[in-house]
Design a protein around this motif. Structure first.
Motif, short mmCIF file in Angstrom:
data_model
loop_
_atom_site.label_atom_id
_atom_site.label_comp_id
_atom_site.label_asym_id
_atom_site.label_seq_id
_atom_site.Cartn_x
_atom_site.Cartn_y
_atom_site.Cartn_z
N THR A 37 0.89 -1.07 0.09
CA THR A 37 -0.06 0.00 0.09
C THR A 37 0.87 1.17 -0.03
N ARG B 142 -7.71 -1.20 2.60
CA ARG B 142 -6.69 -0.16 1.92
C ARG B 142 -6.20 -0.44 0.66
N LEU B 143 -5.81 -1.56 0.38
CA LEU B 143 -4.99 -1.95 -0.73
C LEU B 143 -5.69 -2.20 -2.03
N GLU C 54 0.64 4.05 -2.81
CA GLU C 54 0.37 5.62 -2.59
C GLU C 54 1.28 6.39 -3.31
#
Length: 308
Positions: A89, A208-209, A93
């Motif tokens: 992640t 989140r990933l 980002e």
């Protein structure tokens, strides 16, 4: 004490730039080839540092590509799927910031200072993005993540996810997957032309990933963390389609506290039928005229509650 990362025979072949048959031959012909440290007889796993040392001594380890170097960093710094997801992640980002216009040098410096992305890994990440673009660069790492044994064992195969999206006729509509996992069905819905993709995943880092993967593909929507049955992240919301590959045979799914849940629109779900709870959850989030497609064990339809 953290165990060394492992690698499959297919990954050894990719690492050495050879076919699977060559790895099988090395195992048979070289007594000093590293012995398996896990996996099964059909799909053994090997200690990554041992394999790299053997390949290097045999002159069979070619110069690593940026993707290989980045993945080795992830493998060596992570021992659990959630940890790997968190590390990946951080890289994603950085790529998303670059895609959205943040200066690559500033992104690299800030990520390195935060401890999330070491400078040498950030340099490889920039090189990969220069070559392929941010989305395709992340996709290479994503494919490595979803092909790893701990993830692959629970993932929905892409061809099956594509079939589910086609059956639900998701084109132009909103889609929900309440058991998103690594996002196979949401990505299939995006490939099929959905307008929005939403999901919920119990593992925080994986949620989140998957959200990041959708964002890099410019797919509108979100993926929220949490247990969909016990803590529905979309209460009262409905969607044009629901795709779901729920966990099979769960014994503690919340039946005691959810006995009179308003989502049980066709009756109380028996304690021994968690898959039917997921079916009712899907129906509760479906708009009139929408389609829900769930992947379930065949035995569910054969049991009394399923037949009813």
């Amino acid at each position: 004490m953290q165990e060394n990362p492992t690698i499959t025979a297919a990954e050894i072949a990719r690492l050495a730039g050879v076919g699977r048959a060559a790895v099988s031959n090395w195992r048979k012909r070289h007594p000093d080839f590293p012995a398996p440290v896990g996996g099964t007889a059909a799909s053994p796993e090997f200690d990554l540092p041992q394999v790299e040392r053997w390949l290097r001594e045999q002159g069979k380890l070619p110069e690593a590509t940026p993707t290989e170097r980045i993945w080795r960093h992830l493998a060596q710094s992570s021992s659990a799927t959630a940890t790997t997801a968190a590390a990946l992640t951080a890289l994603g980002e950085a790529l998303l910031a670059r895609k959205r216009g943040t200066r690559p040098a500033a992104t690299r410096r800030n990520q390195a200072q935060s401890g999330q992305v070491p400078p040498d890994v950030a340099a490889d990440l920039d090189a990969l993005a220069d070559q392929l673009g941010p989305e395709a660069a992340f996709d290479q790492l994503w494919q490595r993540f979803t092909a790893s044994p701990p993830v692959r064992a629970h993932a929905t195969p892409d061809d099956l996810a594509d079939l589910m999206a086609a059956l639900a006729d998701v084109r132009g509509g909103s889609v929900l997957d309440p058991a998103a996992g690594t996002g196979s069905t949401l990505l299939a819905a995006a490939r099929a032309g959905c307008a929005e993709a939403h999901g919920q995943e119990i593992a925080d880092e994986v949620a989140r990933l998957v959200a990041l993967r959708l964002a890099l593909g410019d797919v509108p929507g979100d993926v929220r963390p949490g247990d969909s049955l016990r803590a529905d992240a979309y209460p009262g919301e409905t969607f044009d389609a629901v795709l779901c590959h729920p966990p099979f045979g769960a014994t503690r799914w919340g039946d005691e506290e959810l006995g009179h849940d308003p989502r049980w629109i066709v009756g109380t779900t028996p304690r021994t039928e968690p898959e039917l709870a997921w079916a009712q959850h899907a129906l509760a989030h479906l708009r009139v005229g929408g389609h829900a497609v769930l992947l379930m064990p065949p035995a569910v339809a054969g049991r009394r509650a399923g037949r009813g």
